[in-house]
Design a protein around this motif. Structure first.
Motif: not given
Length: 185
Positions: A109-126
């Motif tokens: 799942h490609a992360p959104a540009a704003a979700a580039a760090d690991r904490a953001d990816q975890q919050q988005q279920g990536l």
């Protein structure tokens, strides 16, 4: 006396903890990870979730995209030789074909540009978990898809991994592929 001291074995002075590597042609190299490059934004991000499989001590490599682009197939080499439980050292990876490894499907799942760090990816279920697609084999490497994307073909050094004999017979395997791993294979 000075010449004798210069010729004497040198000792480890304890600059930091010793970290075992793969040896052979890979002395001093770190364990690899997988990364993806977005060719539109040139943003690079690390594929997350690979540490939980087998254990956190695996090296990942030989990634290929699935034909639909929704996942990766990659090979994991556990640092501890599962087929030689009394061996505490890593076996080589260049010349040692009896090193266990397995191929895995990794949903992407490609992360959104704003979700580039690991904490953001975890919050988005990536955060992802790899799925073994070669369960039951001690060795599965060099994966490649057939031109029409219907088969995944890979090499196995199963005979070498099972027996410990270097350069034992290699086998060519093929799995039907329908877009995601089939747990019945």
């Amino acid at each position: 006396a000075a010449a004798a001291a210069a010729a004497a074995p040198r000792t480890w002075k304890g600059v930091s903890a010793a970290v075992e590597d793969w040896g052979e042609l890979n002395t001093g190299k770190r364990s690899p990870s997988l990364y993806a490059l977005n060719t539109k934004t040139w943003q690079v991000h690390q594929i997350q979730g690979l540490g939980g499989l087998v254990n956190a001590d695996s090296s990942w490599g030989q990634p290929i995209w699935t034909p639909d682009g929704k996942g990766l197939i990659a090979v994991a080499w556990p640092h501890k030789a599962l087929n030689f439980p009394k061996t505490t050292r890593r076996l080589g990876i260049v010349h040692c074909y009896n090193r266990p490894c397995g191929s895995h499907y990794i949903p992407y799942h490609a992360p959104a540009a704003a979700a580039a760090d690991r904490a953001d990816q975890q919050q988005q279920g990536l955060e992802v978990s790899p799925v073994s697609i070669t369960e039951g084999l001690l060795s599965a490497l060099s994966p490649v898809f057939s031109p029409d994307g219907s088969k995944l073909v890979f090499i196995s050094q199963e005979a070498a991994a099972a027996s410990g004999v270097h350069a034992a017979t290699s086998s060519l395997y093929s799995l039907e592929w329908s877009g995601q791993p089939d747990s019945s294979q």
